[in-house]
Design a protein around this motif. Structure first.
Motif, PDB file in Angstrom:
ATOM      1  N   SER B   6       0.828  -1.199   0.000  1.00  0.00           N
ATOM      2  CA  SER B   6       0.000   0.000   0.000  1.00  0.00           C
ATOM      3  C   SER B   6       0.867   1.256   0.000  1.00  0.00           C
ATOM      4  CB  SER B   6      -0.882  -0.023   1.235  1.00  0.00           C
ATOM      5  OG  SER B   6      -1.498   1.220   1.400  1.00  0.00           O
ATOM      6  N   ILE B   8       0.420   3.919   1.472  1.00  0.00           N
ATOM      7  CA  ILE B   8       0.506   4.649   2.744  1.00  0.00           C
ATOM      8  C   ILE B   8       1.552   4.076   3.688  1.00  0.00           C
ATOM      9  CG2 ILE B   8      -1.905   5.426   2.627  1.00  0.00           C
ATOM     10  CD1 ILE B   8      -2.423   3.440   4.946  1.00  0.00           C
ATOM     11  N   ARG B   9       2.171   2.966   3.293  1.00  0.00           N
ATOM     12  CA  ARG B   9       3.219   2.412   4.162  1.00  0.00           C
ATOM     13  C   ARG B   9       4.479   3.266   4.075  1.00  0.00           C
ATOM     14  NH1 ARG B   9       1.332  -2.035   6.892  1.00  0.00           N
ATOM     15  NH2 ARG B   9       0.088  -3.422   5.607  1.00  0.00           N
ATOM     16  N   GLN B 104       5.559  -8.911   9.970  1.00  0.00           N
ATOM     17  CA  GLN B 104       5.854  -7.486  10.094  1.00  0.00           C
ATOM     18  C   GLN B 104       7.190  -7.251   9.406  1.00  0.00           C
ATOM     19  OE1 GLN B 104       4.065  -4.917  11.939  1.00  0.00           O
ATOM     20  NE2 GLN B 104       2.372  -6.359  11.846  1.00  0.00           N
ATOM     21  N   ILE B 312      -1.157  -2.386  33.782  1.00  0.00           N
ATOM     22  CA  ILE B 312      -2.435  -3.002  34.163  1.00  0.00           C
ATOM     23  C   ILE B 312      -2.191  -4.134  35.148  1.00  0.00           C
ATOM     24  CG2 ILE B 312      -4.353  -4.406  33.276  1.00  0.00           C
ATOM     25  CD1 ILE B 312      -4.274  -2.677  30.774  1.00  0.00           C
ATOM     26  N   TRP B 360       2.994   8.485  23.517  1.00  0.00           N
ATOM     27  CA  TRP B 360       1.719   8.763  22.839  1.00  0.00           C
ATOM     28  C   TRP B 360       1.859   9.958  21.907  1.00  0.00           C
ATOM     29  CZ3 TRP B 360      -2.400   5.730  22.491  1.00  0.00           C
ATOM     30  CH2 TRP B 360      -2.575   4.734  23.448  1.00  0.00           C
TER      31      TRP B 360
ATOM     32  N   LEU C 112      -4.437  -1.001  14.516  1.00  0.00           N
ATOM     33  CA  LEU C 112      -3.296  -0.582  15.328  1.00  0.00           C
ATOM     34  C   LEU C 112      -1.998  -1.187  14.788  1.00  0.00           C
ATOM     35  CD1 LEU C 112      -2.442   0.940  17.853  1.00  0.00           C
ATOM     36  CD2 LEU C 112      -2.927  -1.091  19.179  1.00  0.00           C
ATOM     37  N   ALA C 113      -2.070  -2.459  14.367  1.00  0.00           N
ATOM     38  CA  ALA C 113      -0.870  -3.142  13.886  1.00  0.00           C
ATOM     39  C   ALA C 113      -0.627  -2.873  12.408  1.00  0.00           C
ATOM     40  CB  ALA C 113      -0.994  -4.641  14.128  1.00  0.00           C
ATOM     41  N   LYS C 114      -1.483  -2.092  11.793  1.00  0.00           N
ATOM     42  CA  LYS C 114      -1.399  -1.836  10.347  1.00  0.00           C
ATOM     43  C   LYS C 114      -1.280  -3.148   9.575  1.00  0.00           C
ATOM     44  CE  LYS C 114       0.114   2.854  10.624  1.00  0.00           C
ATOM     45  NZ  LYS C 114       1.325   3.575  11.008  1.00  0.00           N
ATOM     46  N   ALA C 115      -2.150  -4.081   9.895  1.00  0.00           N
ATOM     47  CA  ALA C 115      -2.126  -5.372   9.212  1.00  0.00           C
ATOM     48  C   ALA C 115      -2.848  -5.245   7.878  1.00  0.00           C
ATOM     49  CB  ALA C 115      -2.789  -6.433  10.078  1.00  0.00           C
ATOM     50  N   GLY C 116      -2.214  -5.728   6.841  1.00  0.00           N
ATOM     51  CA  GLY C 116      -2.802  -5.611   5.514  1.00  0.00           C
ATOM     52  C   GLY C 116      -3.691  -6.780   5.145  1.00  0.00           C
ATOM     53  N   PHE C 216      -9.088   6.172   7.271  1.00  0.00           N
ATOM     54  CA  PHE C 216      -8.206   5.112   7.758  1.00  0.00           C
ATOM     55  C   PHE C 216      -7.452   5.566   9.002  1.00  0.00           C
ATOM     56  CE2 PHE C 216      -3.939   3.351   7.975  1.00  0.00           C
ATOM     57  CZ  PHE C 216      -4.221   1.997   8.068  1.00  0.00           C
ATOM     58  N   PHE C 217      -6.856   6.740   8.920  1.00  0.00           N
ATOM     59  CA  PHE C 217      -6.069   7.208  10.064  1.00  0.00           C
ATOM     60  C   PHE C 217      -6.961   7.509  11.259  1.00  0.00           C
ATOM     61  CE2 PHE C 217      -3.012   7.988   6.603  1.00  0.00           C
ATOM     62  CZ  PHE C 217      -1.997   7.186   7.093  1.00  0.00           C
ATOM     63  N   THR C 224      -7.036   2.477  18.465  1.00  0.00           N
ATOM     64  CA  THR C 224      -6.095   2.579  19.576  1.00  0.00           C
ATOM     65  C   THR C 224      -6.840   2.873  20.874  1.00  0.00           C
ATOM     66  OG1 THR C 224      -4.538   3.505  17.998  1.00  0.00           O
ATOM     67  CG2 THR C 224      -3.965   3.702  20.310  1.00  0.00           C
ATOM     68  N   VAL C 228      -7.056   0.466  24.309  1.00  0.00           N
ATOM     69  CA  VAL C 228      -6.797   0.939  25.675  1.00  0.00           C
ATOM     70  C   VAL C 228      -8.011   0.668  26.558  1.00  0.00           C
ATOM     71  CG1 VAL C 228      -6.366   2.980  27.094  1.00  0.00           C
ATOM     72  CG2 VAL C 228      -5.152   2.684  24.937  1.00  0.00           C
ATOM     73  N   GLY C 231      -8.277  -2.906  27.366  1.00  0.00           N
ATOM     74  CA  GLY C 231      -7.278  -3.343  28.328  1.00  0.00           C
ATOM     75  C   GLY C 231      -7.820  -3.267  29.747  1.00  0.00           C
ATOM     76  N   ILE C 232      -8.618  -2.229  30.002  1.00  0.00           N
ATOM     77  CA  ILE C 232      -9.178  -2.064  31.347  1.00  0.00           C
ATOM     78  C   ILE C 232     -10.513  -2.786  31.460  1.00  0.00           C
ATOM     79  CG2 ILE C 232      -9.981  -0.360  33.023  1.00  0.00           C
ATOM     80  CD1 ILE C 232      -8.011   1.587  31.378  1.00  0.00           C
ATOM     81  N   TRP C 256      -7.466 -11.832  32.502  1.00  0.00           N
ATOM     82  CA  TRP C 256      -6.844 -12.216  31.239  1.00  0.00           C
ATOM     83  C   TRP C 256      -7.294 -13.602  30.786  1.00  0.00           C
ATOM     84  CZ3 TRP C 256      -1.154 -10.108  32.139  1.00  0.00           C
ATOM     85  CH2 TRP C 256      -1.233  -8.718  32.253  1.00  0.00           C
ATOM     86  N   PRO C 434      -7.144   1.283   2.407  1.00  0.00           N
ATOM     87  CA  PRO C 434      -5.829   1.472   1.780  1.00  0.00           C
ATOM     88  C   PRO C 434      -5.023   0.175   1.643  1.00  0.00           C
ATOM     89  CG  PRO C 434      -6.112   2.963   3.649  1.00  0.00           C
ATOM     90  CD  PRO C 434      -7.304   2.075   3.635  1.00  0.00           C
ATOM     91  N   PHE C 435      -5.355  -0.833   2.440  1.00  0.00           N
ATOM     92  CA  PHE C 435      -4.600  -2.084   2.360  1.00  0.00           C
ATOM     93  C   PHE C 435      -5.323  -3.137   1.545  1.00  0.00           C
ATOM     94  CE2 PHE C 435      -2.644  -0.992   6.726  1.00  0.00           C
ATOM     95  CZ  PHE C 435      -1.672  -0.223   6.107  1.00  0.00           C
TER      96      PHE C 435
END
Lengths: 174, 468, 444
Positions: B6, B8-9, B104, B312, B360, C112-116, C216-217, C224, C228, C231-232, C256, C434-435
């Protein structure tokens, strides 16, 4: 050895081109012996026609061996040879043995598989490789045609290789 | 793997590098004379190593009585070092294994150095196991060996024996994984070698590698399976280290979250150490085009994620200590945060939970100097985490009359210095004599991620014909 | 690499049609579930009443009383057979909320991981969280009106020192386990999940209409935020909805552990939905390689669940502290051993089966093997939740009857109905992702 093997060596400079060339050259009836590349190219081995590797099966069997050996050792030492009460648990304290059994399985799998890999590719420390072109570990993709196993003439094959995108065609004898 | 990438990468290999340039850039370090900076750095680490070796030698000669342990705190500084180093030794295999399984691509520039670091870190950890034995020349009795003293075997129900198996399996499998990855690159160096010595040595270790399609196909399978079994292996190692503590009934140690929480902490500290070393290597070897801002940013993101997981876990422990209603458990945690070791606790909290949250902000996670400082801060915090877990849980036991504080002797500190000397000496040797970046893997992903190969468009039919 | 040329941008949109016929089938299933549930409840009310008492008495003689540690021992005399209905609804509510929210979690992690690779299937999990609109009121109403049936700590007078039911340990947890605070957390957790999902979904559909990379962004940011929040909230929901049932018991791992159970069930449900749609002729662009990756996920997270389960079990077994081991003892030999079989099945169905079925590369690429594995994982984790929730609530009155089958069929068909309806609202493929191009060329 007194017999010399004669090879035609096609040199390519792009991985997609060599992958495409393999299909093209094979399609024209030329038998490709091997392709040497600086990095793995997905689908190249199947394009050449190499059979699928059975290394995963070997790995599984090694893993099974590791599991059995670990369980045998622990059972022998903890239950049969010198049983002791530890933490008020049974002699046969299976949950406590899972970690070591797991490690044994992984150890046997890894070493067995890598050893199989070395043997099946006949790689060993200090072996002198049969190098067709020194650049095959740098940036060139090398296709080798064994003239002994091909009926077509040298000129014909050279023509085919050039047409498939080879930037050079060399002759190599061993 | 497909080269369709892609737009955007981010670029992962900059500077318009070709395959040959990659070979050239990476082999340069191996083939050339050592630089002055390298010689200075190496000498310094040798001096540190020598001083540390003296301290360790003295510890072995005199026995571990030279440490600052006392009747209550029977385990302190040196077991902290052990856990700390093992934790650091998690990132390499994690980067190569887990990131390989998740495909990755950015891992390719950093996995070699990370794996090397892993092996050295585990060696450092192992040195503390030996030191704890008091009589290291009898270390082989930790293995289940037949013997002439009757049927005396190791106790397979003991977490310490699990540890022996876990650490030795992890060390040897990581070594195999690392070496397997090195073979194609060693062959590259062999094929370029000019001197007799390098022809011999790189020829010896490159095992006659030619890079034939058949070998590569098997090689890829072997790498994938090794990655597949190394992933649970990595998890198992720190799980078992955590069980050294958690199987006990000591408040603060016996808590079921320990295994995954230790693993998360290990990944956290390991990535921070990789970040530290890569930022140095990047500058020293001028590898800015291989270790790009994207790499640094990705590492920082993983540091933030794992740091938050650890955070956590801290809160979970604290909450459940109260929720359980067990007064010893509650006291242990209150004592950690507000007792005499409050400074260690808040050091841990600040370094591990709060400081990674700075990432962040994009401006911070793309700032090299701050990334470097924070990566060191994280490992300081992780050292304190282990110190807090170990010492603060022990120093006040059930009998107030035996409450004590721990103070380290110069041999506690000296043995720690030894591990740094060992680590950096080995790392510098690695950086000089072996390719610090996996050339074959970088080349394999270059199409699409390199500024020079922005996914070539081909016009002939049958070839790749996708356009952006 | 080549061979995907049939998929040109021209036919890129593909809409799932929830045909009247399919709708009818799902509604029929729902009715069957409801009828079974009704009959089950009827029998609970009449026939089983005395039998249950006999069983309870028997269990008590053999130590069932002190092993239970939960609600039943205190309520032995006032056992209401309808409790089993409420507990079943609660269990299914928690289980299916998990599957629904994991849909969102999966999408968030991919961003988050930008996995395609996953962008061709992402619309499937994206539809799941719609079911939270159904489970949220179910859990809310059950808690408000039937909370004391489910939660030991809600029993009348249990935190009151003057009461004969006073329990000192539970009174110590009052600051956390009380009606108002629990309710606030329940509402907050669902609100956060639903709001973030709505934001994500809106951006996702906007992307189809407008294209560009801004959406996308934005989705990376929302994702993200969700990770988070998860997670809680994953730990909070586990402590609240499940762990507090066995009020005396505690385990730091529990959050967990339950999350890993939810997660792998969600992955199996995603895979099963993709396979189902492929069978129906949709999503032909989902290749063996995508299935392979989904299979790997299921394989890996089954092992992860096992790891978490085992680590928790081993530490409790090893340290052998009574206040902890009671949890496993109760399930293993308490309550007249009603739960023993489920305990065994739990490990077999959730570890050995997926591990052995999904081990080879070919299996991960073969739909029938994947389906078998999905089946085991989903049923297995249903049983996992069953054994987490039942012993502390219905105790010796538990079992597998029409109530269990009826309620799970009801929930499952409602899930299918809601998700199918949601799937029709957007193209099955996010055409401006995009991917997407990367994903369409995914080849491993």
């Amino acid at each position: 050895m007194n017999t010399t093997e004669k090879y035609l060596v096609g040199v390519y400079d792009d991985e997609d081109e060599v992958l495409h060339a393999v299909t093209e050259v094979k399609g024209k009836g030329v038998k490709i012996e091997e392709v040497y590349t600086p990095f793995p190219i997905h689908g190249l081995d199947t394009a050449i026609g190499h059979p699928r590797t059975r290394i995963p099966i070997a790995a599984f069997l090694f893993g099974l061996t590791g599991l059995t050996c670990a369980q045998f050792l622990i059972n022998y030492t903890m239950v049969f040879d010198w049983p002791m009460i530890i933490g008020g648990k049974d002699f046969f304290a299976l949950p406590d043995w899972i970690p070591v059994t797991f490690e044994g399985t992984v150890l046997f799998t890894a070493f067995g598989m890598v050893f199989t890999f070395f043997v099946s590719n006949s790689l060993w420390p200090g072996k002198t490789p049969k190098t067709f072109d020194l650049r095959s570990t740098d940036d060139k993709f090398i296709m080798t045609i064994n003239m002994g196993t091909n009926k077509k003439s040298e000129a014909e094959i050279e023509e085919i290789l050039k047409a498939s995108g080879a930037i050079e065609v060399n002759v190599k004898q061993f | 793997m497909s080269h369709v990438v892609s737009p955007i990468r981010e670029t992962l290999v900059g500077g318009g590098r070709s395959y040959h340039d990659v070979t050239q850039d990476i082999c340069k370090q191996v083939e050339g004379e050592p630089t002055k900076e390298w010689k200075i750095a190496f000498s310094v680490s040798c001096v540190i190593f020598a001083y540390g070796a003296y301290c360790l030698g003295y510890t072995w000669w005199q026995g571990i009585g030279v440490w600052g342990l006392n009747k209550t705190v029977g385990w302190a500084w040196d077991i902290t070092n052990f856990v700390w180093w093992v934790g650091i030794g998690h990132a390499g295999t994690l980067i190569s294994a887990v990131l390989l399984l998740f495909r990755q691509k950015w891992r390719t520039s950093i996995n070699r150095a990370a794996e090397a670091m892993t092996i050295f870190a585990v060696l450092c950890a192992a040195s503390f196991i030996l030191a704890h034995m008091g009589r290291p020349w009898l270390a082989h009795w930790a293995l289940p060996l037949p013997n002439t003293f009757g049927s005396i075997w190791v106790n397979f129900n003991s977490p310490l024996v699990w540890d022996v198996f876990a650490i030795s399996t992890y060390l040897s499998v990581s070594l195999v994984f690392w070496y397997l990855g090195l073979i194609p690159d060693l062959a590259t160096i062999r094929d370029r070698a000019q001197t007799k010595a390098s022809k011999f040595w790189y020829g010896l270790f490159s095992v006659g590698w030619t890079g034939s399609a058949k070998t590569w196909a098997r090689y890829e399978y072997v790498s994938l399976i090794l990655a597949g079994i190394s992933t649970p292996l990595v998890l198992s190692v720190h799980t078992i280290v955590s069980m050294d503590f958690a199987t006990s009934v000591i408040p603060g140690w016996h808590t079921t979250i320990f295994p995954p929480y230790f693993v998360a902490g290990a990944i956290f500290s390991g990535f921070a150490m990789v970040q530290t070393l890569l930022l140095i290597t990047r500058v020293a070897f001028k590898l800015e085009d291989y270790i790009t801002m994207e790499h640094i940013e990705m590492m920082n993101i993983i540091i933030t994620v794992t740091g938050s997981i650890v955070g956590i876990a801290y809160l979970t422990e604290f909450f459940i200590a109260w929720y359980s209603g067990v007064e010893y458990e509650s006291y242990c945690f209150i004592n950690r945060a507000f007792g005499p070791y409050w400074w260690a606790y808040w050091m841990m909290m600040t370094c591990n939970v709060i400081s990674p949250q700075l990432f962040w902000f994009k401006s911070i996670r793309t700032n090299i100097l701050i990334s470097f400082i924070l990566s060191v801060v994280v490992n300081v915090g992780m050292w304190f985490e282990r110190f807090v877990i170990i010492v603060s849980s022990l120093h006040r036991d059930y009998i107030p009359s035996s409450w004590a504080m721990f103070s380290p002797t110069m041999y506690d500190i000296g043995d720690y210095i030894f591990s740094f000397g060992l680590f950096f000496t080995l790392f510098f040797l690695f950086a000089k004599f072996l390719p610090v970046i996996n050339m074959a893997e970088v080349k394999a992903v270059m199409k699409g991620v390199s500024s020079n190969y922005p996914y070539k468009k081909k016009s002939e039919g049958g070839k790749e014909s996708v356009t952006h | 690499m080549a061979g995907h040329s049939h998929f040109s941008p021209a036919n890129v949109e593909e809409f799932y049609e929830f045909t009247p016929e399919a709708r009818k089938r799902v509604i029929t299933a729902m009715i069957i579930g409801a009828v079974l549930l009704g009959i089950g409840v009827f029998f609970l009310g009449s026939g089983e009443h005395e039998a249950a008492h006999a069983v309870a008495g028997h269990a008590a003689e053999h130590g069932g009383e002190h092993l239970s540690g939960g609600a039943v021992s205190h309520h032995e005399t006032s056992w209401n057979p309808l409790n089993r209905l409420w507990v079943n609804l609660w269990m299914n509510g928690v289980f299916f909320s998990g599957i629904a929210v994991i849909g969102m979690f999966f999408v968030a992690v991919q961003y988050l991981a930008k996995a395609g690779w996953s962008s061709v299937v992402k619309r499937i999990p994206e539809a799941f969280p719609k079911f939270l609109y159904f489970t949220f009121p179910v859990l809310l109403l059950l808690f408000v009106f039937k909370g004391d049936v489910i939660f030991h700590w809600m029993h009348h007078g249990i935190t009151d020192p003057a009461s004969e039911h006073y329990d000192k340990i539970i009174a110590g947890k009052k600051g956390y386990l009380n009606f108002t605070f629990f309710l606030v957390r329940l509402v907050a957790i669902f609100t956060v999940w639903i709001v973030l999902w709505n934001m994500m979904r809106k951006k996702s559909i906007e992307e189809d209409l407008n294209g560009g990379t801004q959406n996308f962004f934005d989705m990376v940011r929302i994702g993200t935020g969700f990770v988070v929040a998860m997670g809680i909230s994953s730990s909070l929901s586990a402590w609240d909805w499940v762990m507090s049932i066995d009020t005396h018991w505690f385990s730091t791992m529990f959050g967990w552990y339950m999350f890993s159970s939810w997660h792998v069930t969600g992955l199996a449900t995603i895979t099963l939905t993709v396979l189902f749609l492929k069978d129906k002729g949709y999503m032909q662009y989902v290749s063996d390689s995508h299935l392979h990756d989904l299979g790997k996920f299921m394989f890996a997270f089954s092992i992860f669940w096992t790891y978490v389960w085992f680590a928790q079990f081993l530490l409790i077994y090893y340290a052998n502290m009574p206040e902890e081991t009671i949890y496993f003892l109760e399930r293993w030999e308490g309550h007249n051993k009603v739960y023993k079989a489920v305990e065994i099945l739990n490990v077999f169905m959730n570890f050995f089966f997926p591990f052995l079925i999904m081990m080879t590369r070919d299996a991960k690429r073969t739909p029938i093997f994947l389906k078998i594995c999905c089946f085991f994982v989903i049923v297995g984790h249903y049983l996992d939740f069953y054994q987490m929730i039942m012993p502390g609530t219905v105790g010796p009155h538990g079992g597998f009857g029409l109530v269990e089958f009826g309620s799970v069929i009801l929930f499952a068909s409602a899930f299918v109905y809601v998700v199918s309806t949601e799937l029709t609202k957007a193209s099955l493929v996010a055409k401006n992702h995009p991917f997407l191009e990367e994903s369409l060329h995914h080849d491993i």
